[in-house]
Design a protein around this motif. Sequence first.
Motif, mmCIF file in Angstrom:
data_model
loop_
_atom_site.group_PDB
_atom_site.id
_atom_site.type_symbol
_atom_site.label_atom_id
_atom_site.label_comp_id
_atom_site.label_asym_id
_atom_site.label_seq_id
_atom_site.Cartn_x
_atom_site.Cartn_y
_atom_site.Cartn_z
ATOM 1 N N PRO A 182 -9.187 -2.141 6.319
ATOM 2 C CA PRO A 182 -9.427 -2.876 5.395
ATOM 3 C C PRO A 182 -10.832 -3.503 5.457
ATOM 4 C CG PRO A 182 -7.924 -3.935 6.466
ATOM 5 C CD PRO A 182 -7.879 -2.538 7.190
ATOM 6 N N ARG A 185 -2.245 -2.120 4.999
ATOM 7 C CA ARG A 185 -3.540 -1.585 4.534
ATOM 8 C C ARG A 185 -4.107 -0.605 5.656
ATOM 9 N NH1 ARG A 185 -1.709 -3.103 0.607
ATOM 10 N NH2 ARG A 185 -2.231 -4.872 -0.690
ATOM 11 N N ALA A 206 -6.409 -8.787 2.869
ATOM 12 C CA ALA A 206 -5.683 -8.260 4.440
ATOM 13 C C ALA A 206 -6.902 -8.500 5.456
ATOM 14 C CB ALA A 206 -5.398 -6.963 4.324
ATOM 15 N N ASP A 231 0.640 -1.184 0.038
ATOM 16 C CA ASP A 231 0.145 0.111 -0.073
ATOM 17 C C ASP A 231 0.870 1.223 0.017
ATOM 18 O OD1 ASP A 231 -2.108 1.421 -0.159
ATOM 19 O OD2 ASP A 231 -2.561 1.121 2.278
#
Length: 164
Positions: free
Chosen positions: A124, A121, A129, A95
């Motif tokens: 999420p 992340r 994830a 990310d």
Amino acid sequence: MKAAREPSFFLLSEQKTPPEMAIRFSYIPSFSPSIFVRLHKDDDGYTLYAKRLSGAGGYEPGSISSSKRIRLSDQQASELELLLQREALFDEPADGCSSGFDGSKWIFETVERQNYTMIKRWSPTECPAYNLGRYLVELTGWNFESSCLRPFPYPLSDIEVMCD
């Protein structure tokens, strides 16, 4: 990670004999206690280490309020390997710098032989994830919902979650 006394996975990957495989999930919410779940694989299977801190992840992390060490059963190890293969989280791009005002950082790290990978992340939902993070926390035996590990899409975020 310092408050949880968690080792550096990058340095772990640089060792002469790094583990066959190690995975860590770091859940760092804005206003709730952080949770760290780490797994190490050896010839006999997987060992899980879990830690929950006492503070607010986005501010003062506090100290270790509870911890566990668990040897995964053969069935749990098989389910983990299947999930890692099916979800392929570590095949996704890392990310960028996405984040929000309130929410949670979900950081996944892995060391396989001497390769280090990190995926991050922000809060999420319904994705690889989320699925892997939820499974790892469930392996600890801690209740997913009471661990405040519920994702909230911005702007709701985890600011509305009250935890013990």
